[in-house]
Design a protein around this motif. Sequence first.
Motif, PDB file in Angstrom:
ATOM      1  N   ASP A  62      97.662  40.037  81.225  1.00  0.00           N
ATOM      2  CA  ASP A  62      98.096  39.936  82.621  1.00  0.00           C
ATOM      3  C   ASP A  62      96.885  39.667  83.508  1.00  0.00           C
ATOM      4  O   ASP A  62      96.139  40.578  83.847  1.00  0.00           O
ATOM      5  CB  ASP A  62      98.819  41.205  83.065  1.00  0.00           C
ATOM      6  N   GLU A  63      96.689  38.419  83.878  1.00  0.00           N
ATOM      7  CA  GLU A  63      95.564  37.988  84.714  1.00  0.00           C
ATOM      8  C   GLU A  63      94.250  38.603  84.237  1.00  0.00           C
ATOM      9  O   GLU A  63      93.576  39.325  84.995  1.00  0.00           O
ATOM     10  CB  GLU A  63      95.849  38.332  86.186  1.00  0.00           C
ATOM     11  N   SER A 114     104.229  39.892  86.063  1.00  0.00           N
ATOM     12  CA  SER A 114     103.804  41.167  85.470  1.00  0.00           C
ATOM     13  C   SER A 114     105.008  41.957  84.973  1.00  0.00           C
ATOM     14  O   SER A 114     104.954  42.576  83.902  1.00  0.00           O
ATOM     15  CB  SER A 114     103.044  42.014  86.500  1.00  0.00           C
TER      16      SER A 114
END
Length: 255
Positions: free
Chosen positions: A176-177, A46
């Motif tokens: 991000d995810e 991240s």
Amino acid sequence: MTATAMVDVRGVHKSFGRLEVLRGVDLQAAAGSVTVVLGPSGSGKSTLLRAINHLEKLDRGTVSVDGELIGYRRSGGRLYELKEREVLRQRTRIGFVFQGFNLFPHLTVLENLTEAPVSALGRSRAEARATALDLLARVGLADKAGEYPRRLSGGQQQRVAIARALALEPKVLLFDEPTSALDPELVGEVLDVIRDLAAAGTTMIVVTHEIGFAREVADTVVFMDGGVVVEQGPPEAVLDHPQHERTRAFLSKVL
Ligand code: ADP
Ligand code: MG
């Protein structure tokens, strides 16, 4: 590939206090390519995405997108920091989709998509609206333009978030995810949208634990651990024939 890289990350270091989270990261993503970043929790994934977007100021190293330095400019061989305004301008060309959707709750779906193009890119309302409706159709949500986010499922909200990022016509999309907060039955619809974007040639960097998706869609898989890129290459190489013990150990846990 470095000469034509859409995203070019070089020697990036970032610490929080005494914790060095990025310890010299290099990453090049060619225009139109999909890069999937894998790695254990806390490995700096991240922070890397945030550094690319200059949401984190770098301690060392540079990031450029489409040849333009983000956060710095070069003059006479030296690097100077960009003014905040200039960083903000550069950032509008980088789309960011988070785990938690982050839609504006008090705006309708359509307004979520038109707000930034009008305020940041100076588009007319009519133009922004036409683009927004096209994008909603593209993510399969043409009928939800007038809804408020809370009335949508998590998968629908994430598709709106992707459409909102696309409304700024980004040069690269960072994820991000994007499916980690979703119920399992909603993951597929979001991955389908990302898959369609890949087929359309959108440059993307995707942090995800969806190994099947990585295998199918990624041009390059990057494995990070301890703030460095341990290994990268085509999915068949990294996922099926990892060279490093740390990669093997990680894959044995997630596969
Ligand atoms: P990942 O996304 O791979 O799980 P992160 O980039 O979120 O990893 O975090 C890497 C490390 O940096 C973790 O140890 C995390 O606690 C730490 N970290 C991240 N952001 C901050 C921050 N703003 N302040 C202090 N520590 C942070
Ligand atoms: Mg993370």
